[in-house]
Design an enzyme around this catalytic site. Structure first.
Site, PDB file in Angstrom:
ATOM      1  N   LYS A  93       1.266  -1.043  -0.073  1.00 57.49           N
ATOM      2  CA  LYS A  93      -0.548  -0.567   0.324  1.00 57.49           C
ATOM      3  C   LYS A  93       0.797   1.322   0.077  1.00 57.49           C
ATOM      4  CE  LYS A  93      -4.131  -1.427   2.476  1.00 57.49           C
ATOM      5  NZ  LYS A  93      -4.919  -0.994   3.877  1.00 57.49           N
ATOM      6  N   GLY A 120      -8.467   5.367  -1.706  1.00 56.54           N
ATOM      7  CA  GLY A 120      -8.974   5.792  -3.331  1.00 56.54           C
ATOM      8  C   GLY A 120      -9.131   4.037  -3.335  1.00 56.54           C
ATOM      9  N   ARG A 165     -12.646  14.694   8.709  1.00 61.33           N
ATOM     10  CA  ARG A 165     -13.688  15.026   8.601  1.00 61.33           C
ATOM     11  C   ARG A 165     -15.422  14.272   9.110  1.00 61.33           C
ATOM     12  NH1 ARG A 165     -12.669  11.528   4.371  1.00 61.33           N
ATOM     13  NH2 ARG A 165     -13.503  10.373   3.658  1.00 61.33           N
TER      14      ARG A 165
HETATM   15  C1  MV4 Z   1      -7.554  -3.975   2.354  1.00 63.93           C
HETATM   16  C2  MV4 Z   1      -7.721  -4.524   1.993  1.00 63.93           C
HETATM   17  C3  MV4 Z   1      -7.655  -6.186   1.623  1.00 63.93           C
HETATM   18  N1  MV4 Z   1      -6.834  -6.314   2.882  1.00 63.93           N
HETATM   19  N2  MV4 Z   1      -5.943  -4.259   2.702  1.00 63.93           N
HETATM   20  C4  MV4 Z   1      -8.866   0.046  -0.056  1.00 63.93           C
HETATM   21  C5  MV4 Z   1      -8.819   1.408   0.129  1.00 63.93           C
HETATM   22  C6  MV4 Z   1      -8.004   1.837   0.714  1.00 63.93           C
HETATM   23  N3  MV4 Z   1      -8.596   2.908   1.728  1.00 63.93           N
HETATM   24  C7  MV4 Z   1      -8.549   0.641   1.539  1.00 63.93           C
HETATM   25  N4  MV4 Z   1      -8.634  -1.226   0.487  1.00 63.93           N
HETATM   26  C8  MV4 Z   1      -8.477  -1.960   1.418  1.00 63.93           C
HETATM   27  N5  MV4 Z   1      -7.597  -2.072   1.893  1.00 63.93           N
HETATM   28  C9  MV4 Z   1      -5.616  -5.095   3.427  1.00 63.93           C
HETATM   29  N6  MV4 Z   1      -4.744  -5.976   4.396  1.00 63.93           N
HETATM   30  C10 MV4 Z   1      -8.939  -4.406   0.795  1.00 63.93           C
HETATM   31  C11 MV4 Z   1      -9.285  -3.065   0.320  1.00 63.93           C
HETATM   32  C12 MV4 Z   1     -10.538  -2.932  -0.441  1.00 63.93           C
HETATM   33  C13 MV4 Z   1     -11.574  -1.402  -0.139  1.00 63.93           C
HETATM   34  C14 MV4 Z   1     -11.473  -2.022   1.368  1.00 63.93           C
HETATM   35  C15 MV4 Z   1     -13.130  -1.216   1.959  1.00 63.93           C
HETATM   36  C16 MV4 Z   1     -14.119  -0.945   1.181  1.00 63.93           C
HETATM   37  C17 MV4 Z   1     -13.905  -1.895  -0.236  1.00 63.93           C
HETATM   38  C18 MV4 Z   1     -12.407  -1.957  -1.060  1.00 63.93           C
HETATM   39  C19 MV4 Z   1     -12.318  -2.718  -2.143  1.00 63.93           C
HETATM   40  C20 MV4 Z   1     -11.201  -3.204  -2.133  1.00 63.93           C
HETATM   41  C21 MV4 Z   1     -10.086  -2.916  -2.001  1.00 63.93           C
END
Ligand code: MV4
Length: 449
Positions: free
Chosen positions: A159, A165, A292
């Site tokens: 990440k 986003g 926010r």
């Molecule tokens: C993750 C995840 C799976 N495992 N972290 C997407 C954007 C960012 N805000 C964090 N996100 C994610 N982090 C780990 N360790 C999957 C996502 C993710 C996701 C998270 C919340 C709502 C929709 C999503 C769609 C795709 C991936």
């Protein structure tokens, strides 16, 4: 101490939302708008309106100098940034405060900390929030990435520290792909954010997105207002949100909410905040904190009976939180549908003139929108044009009422997402609450086929 006139540094439904809270408190409002928004509802309703620039947001809604000048000229003693635009810009928050204008938002230092996902995660961990297993901070080279990934086990997720986003995120299935995917994540992050700092987490395969609403007074008092389940997303855009989450028991809510509230007390957090978690198999994992007010705040308002914008304004005026944690109650169920001006099948934006408009109404139905018949939706901004929020004593009753409200609502002249929502709330998995962050996109794929 008290606030008499608020500059609303935003547009659309949230500008109207802020205006309404202010007027109910006897506070005047000043709308700032681009030339594209001269006919917007919030501009009409505000006590004063100032045009601050041309349609591109960079030249109007993001123009620090124009907004500060508008506040000075119109004698505003506070600025509310809404969501998006300048709401999480710590430099702008600092400038506002340097002009002795009250910033209706968190302390600039907290905006900064949470904007850096690595710093946010370190802070959250130190405050006792449960984290996704992963690197302790930024990962500087491949050897370190290999060591961390071997320790937590594949698949891992790389990440971007400046991310959000979902940009600059890469799932790595096994070690042989780590080198190439990490360098792809770094170069995407570099071009999107000007910062190639990355960190590593265990990849959660099928989680829910559950977020807790918190409020602090900036002096060490803080409360939580429960959670919202925002798992139904498409391309990191939320489509439907609900409170409470179908998967949490009252005991789990109290326990996790209290962990969140205590963290906010320990950092002397000020204003509204949202602590985002991934939830899988009964466990919470912190991912990010938003400093926010959020789009989906009305579902929390519906089940708590509180006005969150009023609470934000009170805090900025130096007043204490209007209630203690013991006084917070959760009653019934609420669902919000985001209605966008877009094709409900292709999702292509559909700006243009609204030829007819009839919002849904009746008991426990709320529509937050600046729409009116004859309004032209400008093409320059976000496509969200309305939010339909419905309350019921139980989740089932809430869904029955939502079906009725969607039937009633009329928007003509542009394409919009009401037909999508009507289909969505017929799906068995949505009716049973059995969905994860992957559900919506998988359903959309089947729907296309
Ligand atoms: C993750 C995840 C799976 N495992 N972290 C997407 C954007 C960012 N805000 C964090 N996100 C994610 N982090 C780990 N360790 C999957 C996502 C993710 C996701 C998270 C919340 C709502 C929709 C999503 C769609 C795709 C991936």
């Amino acid at each position: 101490m008290s606030i008499k006139r608020i500059l609303i540094a935003n547009r659309g439904e949230i500008a109207l939302r802020i205006h309404r809270a202010a007027h109910e408190m006897g506070i005047e409002t000043v709308a700032v708008h681009s030339t594209a928004d001269a006919d917007a509802m919030h501009v009409r309703l505000a006590d004063h309106a100032i045009c601050i620039g041309p349609p591109p947001a960079a030249d109007s809604y993001l123009n620090h100098a124009a907004i500060i000048s508008a506040a000075e000229i119109s004698g505003c003693d506070a600025i509310h940034p809404g969501y998006g635009f300048l709401s999480e810009n710590e430099k702008f928050a600092e400038i506002v405060e340097a002009h002795e204008i009250k910033w209706i938002g968190p302390k600039p230092e907290h905006i900064r900390t949470m904007g850096d996902k690595v710093a946010a995660k370190k802070t959250a961990g130190a405050l006792g929030l449960p984290l996704v297993p992963g690197s302790a901070g930024a990962v500087s080279d491949l050897d370190e990435a290999k060591a961390v990934s071997a320790e937590i086990g594949y698949p891992v997720l790389v990440k971007a520290a400046s991310g959000g986003g979902g940009r600059g995120m890469k799932v790595v299935p096994e070690e042989s792909q780590l080198e190439s995917l990490m360098s792809q994540a770094k170069s995407e992050a570099k071009s999107a954010f000007g910062d190639d700092t990355v960190y590593i987490e265990k990849y959660l395969g099928n989680p829910r997105h559950i977020e807790f609403q918190v409020f602090g007074d900036g002096e060490g008092n803080a409360i939580h207002l429960g959670e919202r389940d925002c798992s139904l997303q498409r391309r990191h855009q939320k489509v439907l949100e609900e409170a409470p989450s179908p998967v949490l028991s009252p005991e789990e809510r109290d326990r996790m909410g209290e962990v969140c509230a205590q963290a906010m007390r320990d950092m002397a957090y000020r204003g509204a905040g949202t602590i985002e978690f991934l939830w899988e198999n009964g466990e919470f994992y912190f991912i990010e904190m938003n400093t926010r007010l959020q789009v989906e705040h009305p579902v929390t308002e519906m089940i708590t009976g509180l006005d969150l914008v009023r609470e934000q304004i009170r805090i900025a005026a130096g007043k204490p939180l209007s209630l203690t944690q013991d006084e917070v109650t959760f009653t019934g169920h609420a669902i919000e549908c985001r209605i966008n001006a877009e094709d409900p099948f292709t999702f292509a934006p559909s700006p243009g003139k609204v030829t007819a408009y009839h919002p849904a109404g009746g008991m426990h139905v709320r529509v937050d929108s600046g729409l009116y018949a004859g309004y032209s939706i400008p093409p320059h901004y976000d496509s969200m044009i309305a939010k339909l929020i419905v309350y019921g004593r139980s989740r089932d009753k809430c869904i029955m009422r939502l079906r009725r409200a969607l039937e009633e609502m009329v928007i003509e002249g542009v394409k919009h997402s009401i037909p999508l929502h009507q289909e969505l709330i017929k799906q068995d998995d949505v009716l049973s609450g059995d969905y994860s962050i992957k559900w919506l996109e998988e359903w959309l794929k089947e729907r296309e086929a």
